[in-house]
Design a protein around this motif. Structure first.
Motif, PDB file in Angstrom:
ATOM      1  N   GLN A  98       0.814  -1.214   0.000  1.00 37.36           N
ATOM      2  CA  GLN A  98       0.000   0.000   0.000  1.00 37.36           C
ATOM      3  C   GLN A  98       0.848   1.266   0.000  1.00 37.36           C
ATOM      4  O   GLN A  98       0.369   2.335  -0.358  1.00 37.36           O
ATOM      5  CB  GLN A  98      -0.929   0.045   1.224  1.00 37.36           C
ATOM      6  CG  GLN A  98      -1.957  -1.033   1.265  1.00 37.36           C
ATOM      7  CD  GLN A  98      -1.476  -2.283   1.987  1.00 37.36           C
ATOM      8  OE1 GLN A  98      -0.307  -2.421   2.308  1.00 37.36           O
ATOM      9  NE2 GLN A  98      -2.389  -3.205   2.227  1.00 37.36           N
ATOM     10  N   MET A  99       2.107   1.176   0.402  1.00 40.33           N
ATOM     11  CA  MET A  99       2.978   2.341   0.491  1.00 40.33           C
ATOM     12  C   MET A  99       3.658   2.657  -0.843  1.00 40.33           C
ATOM     13  O   MET A  99       4.295   3.691  -0.977  1.00 40.33           O
ATOM     14  CB  MET A  99       4.033   2.137   1.578  1.00 40.33           C
ATOM     15  CG  MET A  99       3.459   2.036   2.964  1.00 40.33           C
ATOM     16  SD  MET A  99       2.616   3.528   3.481  1.00 40.33           S
ATOM     17  CE  MET A  99       3.982   4.643   3.667  1.00 40.33           C
ATOM     18  N   GLU A 100       3.509   1.815  -1.835  1.00 37.72           N
ATOM     19  CA  GLU A 100       4.120   2.073  -3.128  1.00 37.72           C
ATOM     20  C   GLU A 100       3.356   3.163  -3.860  1.00 37.72           C
ATOM     21  O   GLU A 100       2.167   3.372  -3.633  1.00 37.72           O
ATOM     22  CB  GLU A 100       4.127   0.802  -3.981  1.00 37.72           C
ATOM     23  CG  GLU A 100       5.045  -0.278  -3.453  1.00 37.72           C
ATOM     24  CD  GLU A 100       5.092  -1.480  -4.381  1.00 37.72           C
ATOM     25  OE1 GLU A 100       4.806  -1.319  -5.574  1.00 37.72           O
ATOM     26  OE2 GLU A 100       5.415  -2.560  -3.896  1.00 37.72           O
ATOM     27  N   ILE A 101       4.030   3.850  -4.776  1.00 32.09           N
ATOM     28  CA  ILE A 101       3.376   4.885  -5.561  1.00 32.09           C
ATOM     29  C   ILE A 101       2.305   4.265  -6.446  1.00 32.09           C
ATOM     30  O   ILE A 101       1.210   4.790  -6.579  1.00 32.09           O
ATOM     31  CB  ILE A 101       4.408   5.651  -6.404  1.00 32.09           C
ATOM     32  CG1 ILE A 101       5.312   6.445  -5.476  1.00 32.09           C
ATOM     33  CG2 ILE A 101       3.733   6.564  -7.408  1.00 32.09           C
ATOM     34  CD1 ILE A 101       6.465   7.124  -6.157  1.00 32.09           C
ATOM     35  N   ASP A 102       2.610   3.150  -7.064  1.00 36.14           N
ATOM     36  CA  ASP A 102       1.648   2.423  -7.890  1.00 36.14           C
ATOM     37  C   ASP A 102       1.661   0.964  -7.425  1.00 36.14           C
ATOM     38  O   ASP A 102       2.442   0.165  -7.915  1.00 36.14           O
ATOM     39  CB  ASP A 102       2.021   2.530  -9.365  1.00 36.14           C
ATOM     40  CG  ASP A 102       0.954   1.989 -10.282  1.00 36.14           C
ATOM     41  OD1 ASP A 102      -0.126   1.610  -9.783  1.00 36.14           O
ATOM     42  OD2 ASP A 102       1.192   1.961 -11.496  1.00 36.14           O
ATOM     43  N   PRO A 103       0.782   0.597  -6.477  1.00 35.44           N
ATOM     44  CA  PRO A 103       0.839  -0.748  -5.913  1.00 35.44           C
ATOM     45  C   PRO A 103       0.481  -1.859  -6.900  1.00 35.44           C
ATOM     46  O   PRO A 103       0.876  -2.993  -6.717  1.00 35.44           O
ATOM     47  CB  PRO A 103      -0.150  -0.718  -4.755  1.00 35.44           C
ATOM     48  CG  PRO A 103      -1.023   0.454  -5.005  1.00 35.44           C
ATOM     49  CD  PRO A 103      -0.238   1.408  -5.842  1.00 35.44           C
ATOM     50  N   TYR A 104      -0.248  -1.538  -7.958  1.00 36.61           N
ATOM     51  CA  TYR A 104      -0.653  -2.543  -8.936  1.00 36.61           C
ATOM     52  C   TYR A 104      -0.285  -2.054 -10.342  1.00 36.61           C
ATOM     53  O   TYR A 104      -1.160  -1.642 -11.108  1.00 36.61           O
ATOM     54  CB  TYR A 104      -2.158  -2.816  -8.836  1.00 36.61           C
ATOM     55  CG  TYR A 104      -2.585  -3.205  -7.444  1.00 36.61           C
ATOM     56  CD1 TYR A 104      -2.281  -4.462  -6.943  1.00 36.61           C
ATOM     57  CD2 TYR A 104      -3.263  -2.316  -6.628  1.00 36.61           C
ATOM     58  CE1 TYR A 104      -2.662  -4.816  -5.675  1.00 36.61           C
ATOM     59  CE2 TYR A 104      -3.636  -2.663  -5.348  1.00 36.61           C
ATOM     60  CZ  TYR A 104      -3.335  -3.918  -4.870  1.00 36.61           C
ATOM     61  OH  TYR A 104      -3.692  -4.262  -3.611  1.00 36.61           O
ATOM     62  N   PRO A 105       0.994  -2.100 -10.710  1.00 37.95           N
ATOM     63  CA  PRO A 105       1.404  -1.532 -11.997  1.00 37.95           C
ATOM     64  C   PRO A 105       0.799  -2.236 -13.203  1.00 37.95           C
ATOM     65  O   PRO A 105       0.455  -1.579 -14.190  1.00 37.95           O
ATOM     66  CB  PRO A 105       2.922  -1.670 -11.986  1.00 37.95           C
ATOM     67  CG  PRO A 105       3.226  -2.710 -10.972  1.00 37.95           C
ATOM     68  CD  PRO A 105       2.111  -2.663  -9.978  1.00 37.95           C
TER      69      PRO A 105
END
Length: 53
Positions: free
Chosen positions: A15-22
């Motif tokens: 959830q902390m990624e900029i785009d969690p589902y690229p």
């Protein structure tokens, strides 16, 4: 800025990624652009789709 060792687990979550589902984002972008670039059935010229789902 320093991060305490016990906080690193929270920052490593998906959830902390900029785009969690690229992959999902790429597919949605492709579908959207394909829909918007589709020629209209009422026009002989290209471009300008209706955007319907």
């Amino acid at each position: 800025m320093s991060v305490a060792p016990w906080e690193r687990g929270n920052l490593a979550k998906t959830q902390m990624e900029i785009d969690p589902y690229p992959l999902q984002s790429e597919m949605q972008s492709h579908n959207y652009s394909s829909r918007e670039a589709a020629p209209s059935h009422k026009s002989s010229s290209g471009g300008g789709g209706c955007g319907c789902y």
